[in-house]
Design a protein around this motif. Sequence first.
Motif, mmCIF file in Angstrom:
data_model
loop_
_atom_site.group_PDB
_atom_site.id
_atom_site.type_symbol
_atom_site.label_atom_id
_atom_site.label_comp_id
_atom_site.label_asym_id
_atom_site.label_seq_id
_atom_site.Cartn_x
_atom_site.Cartn_y
_atom_site.Cartn_z
ATOM 1 N N GLU A 168 64.470 34.251 -14.592
ATOM 2 C CA GLU A 168 63.933 34.354 -13.486
ATOM 3 C C GLU A 168 64.942 33.886 -12.475
ATOM 4 O O GLU A 168 64.624 34.474 -11.548
ATOM 5 C CB GLU A 168 63.211 32.581 -13.958
ATOM 6 C CG GLU A 168 62.439 32.607 -15.046
ATOM 7 C CD GLU A 168 61.608 31.174 -15.024
ATOM 8 O OE1 GLU A 168 60.392 31.026 -15.979
ATOM 9 O OE2 GLU A 168 62.283 30.390 -14.400
ATOM 10 N N GLU A 169 66.101 33.556 -12.207
ATOM 11 C CA GLU A 169 66.732 33.252 -12.183
ATOM 12 C C GLU A 169 67.615 33.959 -11.037
ATOM 13 O O GLU A 169 67.946 33.954 -9.688
ATOM 14 C CB GLU A 169 67.895 31.522 -11.797
ATOM 15 C CG GLU A 169 67.160 30.944 -11.949
ATOM 16 C CD GLU A 169 68.395 29.630 -12.303
ATOM 17 O OE1 GLU A 169 69.421 29.385 -11.886
ATOM 18 O OE2 GLU A 169 67.666 28.127 -12.160
ATOM 19 N N THR A 170 68.067 35.022 -11.929
ATOM 20 C CA THR A 170 68.923 36.273 -11.677
ATOM 21 C C THR A 170 68.326 37.897 -11.722
ATOM 22 O O THR A 170 69.300 38.647 -11.086
ATOM 23 C CB THR A 170 69.808 36.187 -12.645
ATOM 24 O OG1 THR A 170 69.806 36.545 -14.009
ATOM 25 C CG2 THR A 170 70.715 35.256 -12.634
ATOM 26 N N GLY A 171 67.144 37.838 -12.640
ATOM 27 C CA GLY A 171 66.974 39.245 -13.313
ATOM 28 C C GLY A 171 67.582 40.410 -13.974
ATOM 29 O O GLY A 171 67.466 40.986 -14.769
ATOM 30 N N LYS A 217 68.476 37.961 -6.624
ATOM 31 C CA LYS A 217 68.397 36.396 -6.036
ATOM 32 C C LYS A 217 66.898 36.009 -6.391
ATOM 33 O O LYS A 217 65.825 37.059 -6.666
ATOM 34 C CB LYS A 217 68.365 36.292 -4.940
ATOM 35 C CG LYS A 217 67.644 37.024 -3.334
ATOM 36 C CD LYS A 217 68.096 36.487 -1.577
ATOM 37 C CE LYS A 217 67.640 37.174 -1.480
ATOM 38 N NZ LYS A 217 66.790 37.192 0.284
ATOM 39 N N ASP A 218 65.993 34.913 -6.641
ATOM 40 C CA ASP A 218 64.636 34.931 -7.226
ATOM 41 C C ASP A 218 63.776 34.491 -5.804
ATOM 42 O O ASP A 218 62.911 34.249 -6.056
ATOM 43 C CB ASP A 218 64.303 34.415 -8.011
ATOM 44 C CG ASP A 218 63.894 33.197 -7.660
ATOM 45 O OD1 ASP A 218 64.724 32.442 -6.726
ATOM 46 O OD2 ASP A 218 64.180 32.037 -8.495
ATOM 47 N N THR A 240 62.930 32.093 -4.199
ATOM 48 C CA THR A 240 62.470 30.183 -4.642
ATOM 49 C C THR A 240 64.262 29.025 -5.142
ATOM 50 O O THR A 240 63.699 28.372 -4.260
ATOM 51 C CB THR A 240 61.498 30.111 -5.558
ATOM 52 O OG1 THR A 240 60.764 31.031 -5.611
ATOM 53 C CG2 THR A 240 61.176 29.037 -6.693
#
Length: 157
Positions: A67-70, A115-116, A118
């Motif tokens: 979620e945070e980095t892909g 980046k996400d 959020t």
Amino acid sequence: MARVDYYNDPTAPRANSLVPSVTAAARDDRGRILLVEKVDNGFWALPGGAMELGESIRDAAIREVEEETGVHVGIIGLVGIYTDPRHVMEYDDGEVRQEFSVCFRARPLSGEPRKDGTETKAARWVDPVELSGLSIHPSMRRRIDAALAGGSEPEIV
């Protein structure tokens, strides 16, 4: 939501919450470590976050990194368990959370850091020699250093 981290600070507010969370120290084949720059406090950190109902702690780590980095990772070991009551995080909604984090070793399987937008304003592979130039909270730096040391015994704090 804004966050202030307190560590060994006698003026820190008293914790009123304890939430199981995870971080993952993923290293690529060049020895770099995957880090994110957090929106809530501006520090660089290992990707991670809170465990959700219905998932295992391992699955939480995999989900949070992606979620945070892909980057999709596989869990390969344990760096440590971090529960130091001298580290609390104060959120602007009144929650003051005591640290409770399981840090895993991970390897990247697919994906490129991004980046996400959020929770993270940046995500990238970082060469260990670059760490001293980044703003990293001491509690997180301890986890990163333990992950880079590669000891076979997990750290329990």
